[in-house]
Design a protein around this motif. Sequence first.
Motif, PDB file in Angstrom:
ATOM      1  N   GLY A   1       0.818  -1.206   0.000  1.00  0.00           N
ATOM      2  CA  GLY A   1       0.000   0.000   0.000  1.00  0.00           C
ATOM      3  C   GLY A   1       0.851   1.254   0.000  1.00  0.00           C
ATOM      4  N   PHE A   2       1.285   1.655  -1.188  1.00  0.00           N
ATOM      5  CA  PHE A   2       2.058   2.885  -1.341  1.00  0.00           C
ATOM      6  C   PHE A   2       1.680   3.535  -2.655  1.00  0.00           C
ATOM      7  N   ASP A   3       1.981   4.807  -2.780  1.00  0.00           N
ATOM      8  CA  ASP A   3       1.745   5.564  -3.992  1.00  0.00           C
ATOM      9  C   ASP A   3       2.911   5.273  -4.940  1.00  0.00           C
ATOM     10  N   ALA A   4       2.617   4.604  -6.054  1.00  0.00           N
ATOM     11  CA  ALA A   4       3.679   4.182  -6.977  1.00  0.00           C
ATOM     12  C   ALA A   4       4.495   5.354  -7.503  1.00  0.00           C
ATOM     13  N   GLU A   5       3.837   6.472  -7.783  1.00  0.00           N
ATOM     14  CA  GLU A   5       4.550   7.633  -8.316  1.00  0.00           C
ATOM     15  C   GLU A   5       5.539   8.187  -7.279  1.00  0.00           C
ATOM     16  N   LYS A   6       5.086   8.316  -6.036  1.00  0.00           N
ATOM     17  CA  LYS A   6       5.982   8.813  -4.979  1.00  0.00           C
ATOM     18  C   LYS A   6       7.111   7.829  -4.709  1.00  0.00           C
ATOM     19  N   ALA A   7       6.793   6.540  -4.705  1.00  0.00           N
ATOM     20  CA  ALA A   7       7.816   5.527  -4.435  1.00  0.00           C
ATOM     21  C   ALA A   7       8.840   5.466  -5.555  1.00  0.00           C
ATOM     22  N   THR A   8       8.402   5.648  -6.787  1.00  0.00           N
ATOM     23  CA  THR A   8       9.322   5.622  -7.928  1.00  0.00           C
ATOM     24  C   THR A   8      10.369   6.723  -7.802  1.00  0.00           C
ATOM     25  N   LYS A   9       9.989   7.863  -7.255  1.00  0.00           N
ATOM     26  CA  LYS A   9      10.920   8.986  -7.098  1.00  0.00           C
ATOM     27  C   LYS A   9      12.044   8.671  -6.105  1.00  0.00           C
ATOM     28  N   LEU A  10      11.825   7.685  -5.242  1.00  0.00           N
ATOM     29  CA  LEU A  10      12.860   7.293  -4.287  1.00  0.00           C
ATOM     30  C   LEU A  10      14.022   6.587  -4.970  1.00  0.00           C
ATOM     31  N   PHE A  11      13.729   5.931  -6.079  1.00  0.00           N
ATOM     32  CA  PHE A  11      14.717   5.102  -6.755  1.00  0.00           C
ATOM     33  C   PHE A  11      15.283   5.806  -7.980  1.00  0.00           C
ATOM     34  N   SER A  12      16.354   5.255  -8.502  1.00  0.00           N
ATOM     35  CA  SER A  12      16.942   5.809  -9.727  1.00  0.00           C
ATOM     36  C   SER A  12      16.822   4.764 -10.835  1.00  0.00           C
ATOM     37  N   GLY A  13      15.593   4.580 -11.297  1.00  0.00           N
ATOM     38  CA  GLY A  13      15.348   3.663 -12.395  1.00  0.00           C
ATOM     39  C   GLY A  13      14.763   2.316 -12.006  1.00  0.00           C
ATOM     40  N   GLN A  14      14.839   1.957 -10.740  1.00  0.00           N
ATOM     41  CA  GLN A  14      14.297   0.679 -10.313  1.00  0.00           C
ATOM     42  C   GLN A  14      12.788   0.788 -10.107  1.00  0.00           C
ATOM     43  N   ARG A  15      12.121  -0.342 -10.212  1.00  0.00           N
ATOM     44  CA  ARG A  15      10.679  -0.378  -9.992  1.00  0.00           C
ATOM     45  C   ARG A  15      10.411  -0.648  -8.514  1.00  0.00           C
ATOM     46  N   PRO A  16       9.634   0.225  -7.834  1.00  0.00           N
ATOM     47  CA  PRO A  16       9.312  -0.040  -6.422  1.00  0.00           C
ATOM     48  C   PRO A  16       8.421  -1.270  -6.306  1.00  0.00           C
ATOM     49  N   ILE A  17       8.700  -2.094  -5.301  1.00  0.00           N
ATOM     50  CA  ILE A  17       7.978  -3.353  -5.141  1.00  0.00           C
ATOM     51  C   ILE A  17       7.223  -3.405  -3.820  1.00  0.00           C
ATOM     52  N   VAL A  18       7.895  -3.049  -2.735  1.00  0.00           N
ATOM     53  CA  VAL A  18       7.292  -3.165  -1.406  1.00  0.00           C
ATOM     54  C   VAL A  18       8.034  -2.230  -0.449  1.00  0.00           C
ATOM     55  N   ILE A  19       7.353  -1.846   0.606  1.00  0.00           N
ATOM     56  CA  ILE A  19       7.998  -1.092   1.686  1.00  0.00           C
ATOM     57  C   ILE A  19       7.840  -1.929   2.949  1.00  0.00           C
ATOM     58  N   VAL A  20       8.929  -2.049   3.704  1.00  0.00           N
ATOM     59  CA  VAL A  20       8.939  -2.886   4.898  1.00  0.00           C
ATOM     60  C   VAL A  20       9.175  -2.016   6.131  1.00  0.00           C
ATOM     61  N   ALA A  21       8.292  -2.174   7.121  1.00  0.00           N
ATOM     62  CA  ALA A  21       8.467  -1.516   8.416  1.00  0.00           C
ATOM     63  C   ALA A  21       9.167  -2.508   9.348  1.00  0.00           C
ATOM     64  N   ILE A  22      10.165  -2.027  10.088  1.00  0.00           N
ATOM     65  CA  ILE A  22      10.944  -2.865  11.005  1.00  0.00           C
ATOM     66  C   ILE A  22      10.959  -2.204  12.374  1.00  0.00           C
ATOM     67  N   GLY A  23      10.855  -3.016  13.418  1.00  0.00           N
ATOM     68  CA  GLY A  23      10.972  -2.486  14.772  1.00  0.00           C
ATOM     69  C   GLY A  23      10.626  -3.522  15.812  1.00  0.00           C
TER      70      GLY A  23
END
Length: 188
Positions: A131-153
């Motif tokens: 559950g993430f915004d693909a456009e915002k997540a894509t901006k985090l990377f430099s050409g890679q396709r965003p797949i998942v975000i993991v919360a750790i704690g």
Amino acid sequence: MMRAKTEVEINELFANRRSPRSFDSEFELSRDDSFALLEAARWAPSSNNIQPWRFIFGLRGSSTYDEILLALVPFNQSWAFRASALIAVGGEPETDEGKPNATYLFDCGLSVAQLTLEAHHRGLAAHQMAGFDAEKATKLFSGQRPIVIVAIGKQAPAERLEGAAFEREQAPRSRKELSEIVLSGLPL
């Protein structure tokens, strides 16, 4: 802790693994734990040893963490902000030769699975989010396709959550029966 109700005994790491939403906002992930999570992911199996996974690692309080958090949908933001770290996972859909890599999603999934199990082995919790915004997540990377975000704690009591997040946290663990997912050859 809600142990999985398994048909036969399986490793405790699998039986006790859960994807909680309630994290201890005071807990700080150590450098050793951070590196161990990424090292476990690095050593995942990979088709032709291509290793298509890429990680953006943010510790709570950093600008990277804030950027990853902002890429999440509002429901996930409502609880993930308490996690000690957020890891955006992206993948390289093509080989270095520019050919399509048909197995990159599978390989990236294996790396996240190993990261997740290492977290649980260390007494931490991991929650994977699509559950993430693909456009915002894509901006985090430099050409890679965003797949998942993991919360750790560190897992915290469910009572720290509200509404749907609390209800999901309290829900019993369930999975489809083996007879539903093994299409043929299930030993009787």
